[in-house]
Design a protein around this motif. Structure first.
Motif, PDB file in Angstrom:
ATOM      1  N   GLN A 124      -0.188 -13.728 -19.739  1.00 47.32           N
ATOM      2  CA  GLN A 124      -1.042 -14.538 -20.612  1.00 47.32           C
ATOM      3  C   GLN A 124      -2.302 -13.776 -21.000  1.00 47.32           C
ATOM      4  O   GLN A 124      -2.721 -13.782 -22.155  1.00 47.32           O
ATOM      5  N   ALA A 143      -3.171 -12.246 -24.693  1.00 47.97           N
ATOM      6  CA  ALA A 143      -4.363 -12.728 -25.393  1.00 47.97           C
ATOM      7  C   ALA A 143      -5.268 -11.560 -25.787  1.00 47.97           C
ATOM      8  O   ALA A 143      -5.830 -11.536 -26.885  1.00 47.97           O
ATOM      9  N   LEU A 186      -7.778 -16.687 -33.100  1.00 46.57           N
ATOM     10  CA  LEU A 186      -8.067 -16.209 -31.740  1.00 46.57           C
ATOM     11  C   LEU A 186      -9.118 -15.096 -31.725  1.00 46.57           C
ATOM     12  O   LEU A 186      -9.992 -15.063 -30.842  1.00 46.57           O
ATOM     13  N   GLU A 227     -12.719 -16.669 -32.251  1.00 39.90           N
ATOM     14  CA  GLU A 227     -13.213 -17.767 -31.408  1.00 39.90           C
ATOM     15  C   GLU A 227     -14.249 -17.230 -30.421  1.00 39.90           C
ATOM     16  O   GLU A 227     -14.107 -16.108 -29.907  1.00 39.90           O
ATOM     17  N   GLU A 258     -16.273 -18.381 -24.868  1.00 34.42           N
ATOM     18  CA  GLU A 258     -16.228 -19.600 -24.058  1.00 34.42           C
ATOM     19  C   GLU A 258     -15.062 -20.497 -24.464  1.00 34.42           C
ATOM     20  O   GLU A 258     -14.462 -21.180 -23.636  1.00 34.42           O
ATOM     21  N   SER A 259     -14.763 -20.484 -25.745  1.00 33.98           N
ATOM     22  CA  SER A 259     -13.660 -21.298 -26.229  1.00 33.98           C
ATOM     23  C   SER A 259     -12.324 -20.742 -25.735  1.00 33.98           C
ATOM     24  O   SER A 259     -11.404 -21.492 -25.386  1.00 33.98           O
ATOM     25  N   VAL A 260     -12.223 -19.423 -25.696  1.00 35.34           N
ATOM     26  CA  VAL A 260     -10.998 -18.795 -25.184  1.00 35.34           C
ATOM     27  C   VAL A 260     -10.880 -19.043 -23.679  1.00 35.34           C
ATOM     28  O   VAL A 260      -9.796 -19.358 -23.174  1.00 35.34           O
ATOM     29  N   ALA A 300     -11.972 -21.577 -22.066  1.00 33.47           N
ATOM     30  CA  ALA A 300     -11.605 -22.980 -21.868  1.00 33.47           C
ATOM     31  C   ALA A 300     -10.095 -23.203 -22.060  1.00 33.47           C
ATOM     32  O   ALA A 300      -9.505 -24.059 -21.401  1.00 33.47           O
ATOM     33  N   ARG A 301      -9.470 -22.429 -22.945  1.00 35.05           N
ATOM     34  CA  ARG A 301      -8.036 -22.592 -23.194  1.00 35.05           C
ATOM     35  C   ARG A 301      -7.184 -21.844 -22.172  1.00 35.05           C
ATOM     36  O   ARG A 301      -6.078 -22.276 -21.858  1.00 35.05           O
ATOM     37  N   LEU A 302      -7.654 -20.668 -21.748  1.00 34.47           N
ATOM     38  CA  LEU A 302      -6.813 -19.851 -20.868  1.00 34.47           C
ATOM     39  C   LEU A 302      -6.956 -20.231 -19.400  1.00 34.47           C
ATOM     40  O   LEU A 302      -6.005 -20.074 -18.616  1.00 34.47           O
ATOM     41  N   PRO A 339      -7.028 -23.116 -17.687  1.00 33.73           N
ATOM     42  CA  PRO A 339      -6.051 -24.050 -17.094  1.00 33.73           C
ATOM     43  C   PRO A 339      -4.658 -23.433 -16.965  1.00 33.73           C
ATOM     44  O   PRO A 339      -3.921 -23.748 -16.032  1.00 33.73           O
ATOM     45  N   VAL A 340      -4.311 -22.539 -17.907  1.00 37.78           N
ATOM     46  CA  VAL A 340      -2.992 -21.910 -17.888  1.00 37.78           C
ATOM     47  C   VAL A 340      -2.891 -20.897 -16.743  1.00 37.78           C
ATOM     48  O   VAL A 340      -1.898 -20.862 -16.010  1.00 37.78           O
TER      49      VAL A 340
END
Lengths: 226, 226
Positions: free
Chosen positions: B178, B182, B194, B197, B200-202, B204-206, B208-209
């Motif tokens: 992942q 990215a 991507l 962005e 911080e936005s990246v 926030a998405r990565l 949890p994964v």
């Protein structure tokens, strides 16, 4: 410079995929005939994979296909446009993915996408063309631009349209990142144990993540974010 | 062949990183002195990034560093071992990640890893050496082998040891997939949105994964799987 001058770094941005026919050869060019277009694309993949985008030349691509360079220019245009055609050919097996996303049950979007993606990479006939262009895209800014333009047009935008969320393109980017990263590590770098795990085991691990990226809740943003 | 013969394709597998000194130059070699080792590594990165692993030569690396080829062989050994040293140097900024994983609260492992990873990629001084070796690893089987050996030893195994799960190495592979995916799409291919962005936005998405990969429940396997 010779061929490819129009595609040089620093040239004004333009659509790298626009069909472009210049100067139909006055006489029937050497090598023209059934299959010439496909032979040129196969030769181009080999040339881009072997020598990299920078050093690849239309002349060598023509030689590998057994045709005149004039015929390559006639069919495709500049080196950049040959590359774009190679990218489009490599993406062809994936063009059904947006319809798969549109047709999948809401809870099965992740698994559907992961299965389709891995099926392509498990098939060397589909994998090798993608790898050839990925190598060029990772090494050359102009090749990267062509690659991202076409991936965005043919895959990201069309999948995003079916998701319908406001941040759909970002979501698709993140899912693509998971999938491309897994493919590079499994099939190219051959990182273990990922490279040796059965496909089903990889599907089981990636499906929930792709599902989360595509359809999960938006995580709380940083303070002050819109 | 000349230099690099020991590192040729098809040679028996061996540890590409074992220190190996052959024939200390009888006289003080040209260019020896403070900083020579670092100059050689910087030159090697440039040579591998520019010409690819196949075509890179110890002679050109030496020339770029202003030293004798004999000194390159003395410090590092074969071309493959110069590459291994370049990989190790590029991985140095990431060597603290296993300790970060060991020290993070159980629910914050994902975010901790993602922040550390993106901080490295946001810094060109840390990013460029990784990119140089990644380009070689994607294009050459021998370079890929060196890369995966060292990534496994320095990062995957050490992070997995701190997770303690039975399938910990597989989990780390998936998280790395992942993150690497990215990074390639954001910093190299520059896929939008991507690439634009905010970090911080990246994160926030990565986060949890990566958290899911490293610490989540094992998904149900296929029928008949162990």
């Amino acid at each position: 410079m010779s061929e490819g001058a129009e595609g040089a770094e620093g040239a004004p941005a333009r659509d790298p995929v626009a069909p472009r026919r210049r100067g139909r050869p006055a006489r029937r060019a050497a090598g023209e005939g059934p299959g010439a277009r496909e032979r040129i694309l196969a030769s181009a993949r080999g040339e881009f994979a072997e020598r990299g985008y920078d050093k690849a030349s239309v002349r060598a691509i023509a030689r590998g296909a057994g045709v005149d360079a004039a015929l390559v220019h006639h069919y495709f245009g500049t080196k950049e446009q040959v590359f774009a055609a190679a990218v489009e050919a490599a993406l062809t097996p994936a063009l059904g993915v947006p319809e798969l996303v549109g047709g999948a049950a809401p809870g099965e979007v992740g698994e559907t996408v992961v299965r389709a993606f891995l099926a392509l990479w498990e098939d060397p006939a589909a994998r090798d063309p993608v790898l050839a262009i990925l190598r060029s895209a990772v090494s050359n800014e102009r090749a990267a631009e062509v690659f991202r333009t076409l991936v965005t047009r043919h895959l990201v935008s069309r999948v995003a349209a079916r998701l319908g969320a406001e941040d759909a393109e970002f979501r698709v980017n993140l899912a693509v990142a998971q999938l491309v990263g897994a493919a590079v590590l499994r099939y190219v770098v051959k990182l273990e144990p990922l490279a040796s795990e059965p496909v089903e085991s990889v599907v089981a691990r990636l499906a929930p993540v792709v599902q989360l990226h595509l359809t999960g809740p938006v995580p709380p943003g940083p303070p002050g974010a819109p």
